[in-house]
Design a protein around this motif. Structure first.
Motif, PDB file in Angstrom:
ATOM      1  N   SER A 147       0.826  -1.166   0.053  1.00 25.86           N
ATOM      2  CA  SER A 147       0.025   0.109   0.019  1.00 25.86           C
ATOM      3  C   SER A 147       0.978   1.333  -0.009  1.00 25.86           C
ATOM      4  O   SER A 147       0.306   2.233  -0.366  1.00 25.86           O
ATOM      5  CB  SER A 147      -0.878   0.103   1.328  1.00 25.86           C
ATOM      6  N   LYS A 148       2.096   1.231   0.420  1.00 24.07           N
ATOM      7  CA  LYS A 148       3.097   2.343   0.210  1.00 24.07           C
ATOM      8  C   LYS A 148       3.731   2.405  -0.956  1.00 24.07           C
ATOM      9  O   LYS A 148       4.293   3.382  -1.338  1.00 24.07           O
ATOM     10  CB  LYS A 148       3.994   2.341   1.470  1.00 24.07           C
ATOM     11  N   ILE A 149       3.570   1.556  -1.839  1.00 21.17           N
ATOM     12  CA  ILE A 149       4.213   1.477  -3.220  1.00 21.17           C
ATOM     13  C   ILE A 149       3.220   1.984  -4.279  1.00 21.17           C
ATOM     14  O   ILE A 149       3.530   2.799  -4.962  1.00 21.17           O
ATOM     15  CB  ILE A 149       4.665   0.292  -3.357  1.00 21.17           C
ATOM     16  N   VAL A 150       2.097   1.202  -3.982  1.00 20.62           N
ATOM     17  CA  VAL A 150       1.038   1.585  -5.174  1.00 20.62           C
ATOM     18  C   VAL A 150      -0.212   1.568  -4.137  1.00 20.62           C
ATOM     19  O   VAL A 150      -0.778   0.967  -3.052  1.00 20.62           O
ATOM     20  CB  VAL A 150       0.699   0.409  -5.965  1.00 20.62           C
ATOM     21  N   HIS A 151      -1.462   2.144  -4.600  1.00 23.04           N
ATOM     22  CA  HIS A 151      -2.669   2.251  -4.217  1.00 23.04           C
ATOM     23  C   HIS A 151      -3.453   0.985  -4.246  1.00 23.04           C
ATOM     24  O   HIS A 151      -3.518   0.175  -5.229  1.00 23.04           O
ATOM     25  CB  HIS A 151      -3.520   3.330  -4.865  1.00 23.04           C
TER      26      HIS A 151
END
Length: 319
Positions: A147-151
């Motif tokens: 979640s911190k890399i892509v939504h």
């Protein structure tokens, strides 16, 4: 036609260039991709019986270790290999690799356990429990890791999982329970149908992203293959090691190893397509090819290990 599913890797390799250069052939499938996968899971459910869950109650330790291995090793490995091999590639690749690792065991694992001479009953039980709990664990793990890399729309992922896994597999089990005689007649056809459905899904994914895929450099394709290869092989290894340190017998260790590494890449493909798009589904497509290319050789190795181990034990007993 019983040989047909054994060549899933070949059909996948053949369908990819068709999807790339004749994408219009697959566009009409767009509204049917999720229902198509749902029917594959339904077919899997129709091969299950309530008795297949007996291992859960008789030997809960095996199930607990198997599930722990599946839902820790594979998602974390997906993130690690994604960060290593996809540094300069779209972030969606990392998300797709993690999602592939967070999905339940692929149904082909039961066949591979049979070929390896492992514990098929345990394999079936693990696959069944895996599929039933995946609508909760797959979205949570994927969201936590990327979640911190892509939504990540965890709710959407959860709803997709309910629609294409939990509901179909429960219906399939119910059909088998109520109409077991009739289901028995069509069981030989189910693996063939599932293979065709998965290949069509792969064809659509490739067709949907053909422009982006064709624009990828050869090095990116190489990285996709490397990532899936390391993901798979370390999945086998960690699954075996965790089982060994848990004090589990060799045949069951091998079963858990195979269950850990073999992923439901068809499910991962559809979920990635729904969540992020065709590019994010490429790691799942690649994993499907890699696991079906390497898997038979790993099974042969495992079979030799089992034969040697139990042959040695029998000799010691006879002394």
């Amino acid at each position: 036609m019983s040989w047909f599913p054994n060549f899933l890797w070949l059909w996948t390799l053949l369908i990819v260039p068709v999807g790339l250069y004749q994408p219009e052939l697959f566009y009409p499938l767009k509204p049917y991709i999720k229902p198509l996968l749902g029917t594959v899971i339904l077919a899997m459910g129709m091969t299950l019986r309530l008795e297949d869950f007996r291992v859960v109650f008789r030997k809960p330790k095996l199930i607990i270790v198997g599930l722990f291995s599946q839902y820790t090793v594979m998602p974390i490995l997906g993130l690690v290999v994604g960060l290593i091999f996809f540094k300069s590639l779209p972030k969606d690749f990392i998300a797709g690799q993690v999602l592939t690792g967070s999905c339940p065991t692929g149904v082909v694992s039961n066949v591979y356990n049979f070929l390896a001479g492992a514990n098929v009953a345990l394999s079936i039980s693990l696959s069944a429990v895996n599929t039933l709990i995946s609508p909760v664990l797959t979205p949570i793990l994927t969201g936590a890791l990327v979640s911190k890399i892509v939504h990540v729309d965890v709710l959407k992922l959860f709803i997709d999982m309910i629609q294409v896994t939990l509901i179909p597999v429960l219906i399939g089990i119910g059909i088998n329970y109520c109409f077991s005689d009739k289901v028995e007649r069509i069981k030989p056809v189910l693996p063939v149908y599932s293979t065709v459905a998965v290949v069509l899904i792969v064809g659509f994914v490739v067709a949907a992203g053909h422009k982006k895929i064709l624009s990828l450099p050869v090095s990116s394709v190489f990285m996709l293959v490397l990532a899936s290869t390391f993901h798979l092989l370390f999945g086998y290894w960690f699954g075996y090691v965790i089982s060994r340190f848990s004090g589990i017998e060799k045949r069951e260790r091998i079963t858990i190893s195979i269950e850990t590494a073999m992923q439901n890449s068809g499910l991962a493909t559809v979920l990635a397509l729904s969540q992020w798009g065709a590019v994010a589904a490429l790691p799942a497509v690649t994993y499907s090819v890699v696991q079906n290319l390497i898997g038979p050789f790993v099974c042969l190795l495992f079979k030799k290990m089992i034969e040697w181990h139990y042959g040695k034990l029998n000799k010691e007993k006879n002394l």
